[in-house]
Motif scaffolding. Structure first.
Motif, short mmCIF file in Angstrom:
data_model
loop_
_atom_site.label_atom_id
_atom_site.label_comp_id
_atom_site.label_asym_id
_atom_site.label_seq_id
_atom_site.Cartn_x
_atom_site.Cartn_y
_atom_site.Cartn_z
N ARG A 1 0.83 -1.20 0.00
CA ARG A 1 0.00 0.00 0.00
C ARG A 1 0.87 1.25 0.00
O ARG A 1 0.65 2.18 -0.76
CB ARG A 1 -0.91 -0.02 1.23
N ASN A 2 1.89 1.30 0.84
CA ASN A 2 2.77 2.46 0.86
C ASN A 2 3.59 2.56 -0.41
O ASN A 2 3.90 3.65 -0.86
CB ASN A 2 3.70 2.41 2.07
N GLY A 3 3.95 1.43 -0.98
CA GLY A 3 4.67 1.45 -2.24
C GLY A 3 3.83 2.09 -3.33
O GLY A 3 4.32 2.84 -4.16
N GLY A 4 2.52 1.81 -3.32
CA GLY A 4 1.61 2.42 -4.29
C GLY A 4 1.51 3.92 -4.07
O GLY A 4 1.50 4.69 -5.02
N ASN A 5 1.41 4.34 -2.82
CA ASN A 5 1.36 5.77 -2.52
C ASN A 5 2.65 6.45 -2.94
O ASN A 5 2.62 7.57 -3.45
CB ASN A 5 1.11 6.00 -1.04
N GLU A 6 3.76 5.79 -2.72
CA GLU A 6 5.04 6.36 -3.12
C GLU A 6 5.12 6.50 -4.63
O GLU A 6 5.60 7.52 -5.14
CB GLU A 6 6.19 5.49 -2.61
N ALA A 7 4.61 5.51 -5.35
CA ALA A 7 4.62 5.57 -6.81
C ALA A 7 3.76 6.72 -7.31
O ALA A 7 4.14 7.44 -8.24
CB ALA A 7 4.14 4.24 -7.39
N ILE A 8 2.61 6.92 -6.68
CA ILE A 8 1.74 8.03 -7.07
C ILE A 8 2.40 9.37 -6.75
O ILE A 8 2.32 10.31 -7.54
CB ILE A 8 0.35 7.91 -6.40
N ASN A 9 3.09 9.44 -5.62
CA ASN A 9 3.81 10.68 -5.28
C ASN A 9 4.88 11.00 -6.31
O ASN A 9 5.04 12.15 -6.72
CB ASN A 9 4.42 10.58 -3.89
N ILE A 10 5.62 9.99 -6.74
CA ILE A 10 6.65 10.19 -7.75
C ILE A 10 6.01 10.61 -9.07
O ILE A 10 6.50 11.52 -9.75
CB ILE A 10 7.49 8.90 -7.93
N LEU A 11 4.91 9.96 -9.42
CA LEU A 11 4.19 10.32 -10.65
C LEU A 11 3.73 11.77 -10.58
O LEU A 11 3.88 12.52 -11.56
CB LEU A 11 3.01 9.38 -10.84
N ASN A 12 3.18 12.18 -9.44
CA ASN A 12 2.74 13.57 -9.28
C ASN A 12 3.90 14.55 -9.44
O ASN A 12 3.76 15.59 -10.07
CB ASN A 12 2.08 13.76 -7.92
N GLN A 13 5.04 14.21 -8.88
CA GLN A 13 6.22 15.07 -9.01
C GLN A 13 6.69 15.16 -10.45
O GLN A 13 7.04 16.25 -10.92
CB GLN A 13 7.36 14.55 -8.13
N ARG A 14 6.70 14.03 -11.14
CA ARG A 14 7.13 14.04 -12.55
C ARG A 14 6.19 14.89 -13.40
O ARG A 14 6.62 15.63 -14.27
CB ARG A 14 7.20 12.62 -13.09
N TYR A 15 4.89 14.81 -13.12
CA TYR A 15 3.91 15.61 -13.86
C TYR A 15 4.07 17.10 -13.51
O TYR A 15 4.04 17.95 -14.40
CB TYR A 15 2.50 15.13 -13.56
N ALA A 16 4.27 17.39 -12.25
CA ALA A 16 4.44 18.78 -11.82
C ALA A 16 5.70 19.41 -12.42
O ALA A 16 5.73 20.61 -12.70
CB ALA A 16 4.49 18.86 -10.30
N ASN A 17 6.73 18.59 -12.63
CA ASN A 17 7.98 19.10 -13.20
C ASN A 17 7.97 19.04 -14.73
O ASN A 17 9.01 19.23 -15.36
CB ASN A 17 9.17 18.31 -12.67
N SER A 18 6.81 18.75 -15.33
CA SER A 18 6.64 18.66 -16.78
C SER A 18 7.54 17.63 -17.44
O SER A 18 7.97 17.78 -18.57
CB SER A 18 6.88 20.03 -17.43
N LYS A 19 7.82 16.54 -16.72
CA LYS A 19 8.63 15.46 -17.29
C LYS A 19 7.78 14.46 -18.05
O LYS A 19 8.30 13.68 -18.84
CB LYS A 19 9.43 14.76 -16.20
N ILE A 20 6.46 14.46 -17.81
CA ILE A 20 5.54 13.60 -18.54
C ILE A 20 4.34 14.43 -18.97
O ILE A 20 4.02 15.45 -18.35
CB ILE A 20 5.08 12.38 -17.70
N SER A 21 3.67 13.97 -20.01
CA SER A 21 2.50 14.69 -20.51
C SER A 21 1.28 14.38 -19.66
O SER A 21 1.27 13.44 -18.86
CB SER A 21 2.23 14.29 -21.96
N GLU A 22 0.22 15.17 -19.90
CA GLU A 22 -1.01 14.95 -19.14
C GLU A 22 -1.63 13.59 -19.48
O GLU A 22 -2.12 12.89 -18.60
CB GLU A 22 -2.02 16.06 -19.44
#
Length: 71
Positions: free
Chosen positions: A38-59
């Motif tokens: 469960r925490n691993g999933g939350n961590e993955a979503i946090n990383i995904l959010n950071q990558r999106y916020a830094n414009s490293k991935i598209s919407e």
């Protein structure tokens, strides 16, 4: 006779207590969330959010990956 609690018996009892302590520690660490899926999933979503916020991935990529992680 000392009933098995001589020098060797005392050492064996110490080893047994040490092993029990290690098992309790490992069970606590695993249940505490440090290795939880469960925490691993939350961590993955946090990383995904950071990558999106830094414009490293598209919407589109963000939405697709977030959907995959939530399933």
């Amino acid at each position: 006779m000392m009933g098995g609690y001589g020098i060797i018996g005392g050492f064996g009892m110490f080893i047994n207590l040490l092993l029990i302590g290690i098992v309790i520690y490992v069970v606590f660490k695993l249940s505490n969330g440090s290795y939880s899926i469960r925490n691993g999933g939350n961590e993955a979503i946090n990383i995904l959010n950071q990558r999106y916020a830094n414009s490293k991935i598209s919407e589109e990529e963000y939405i697709q990956k977030k959907k995959m992680l939530r399933e």
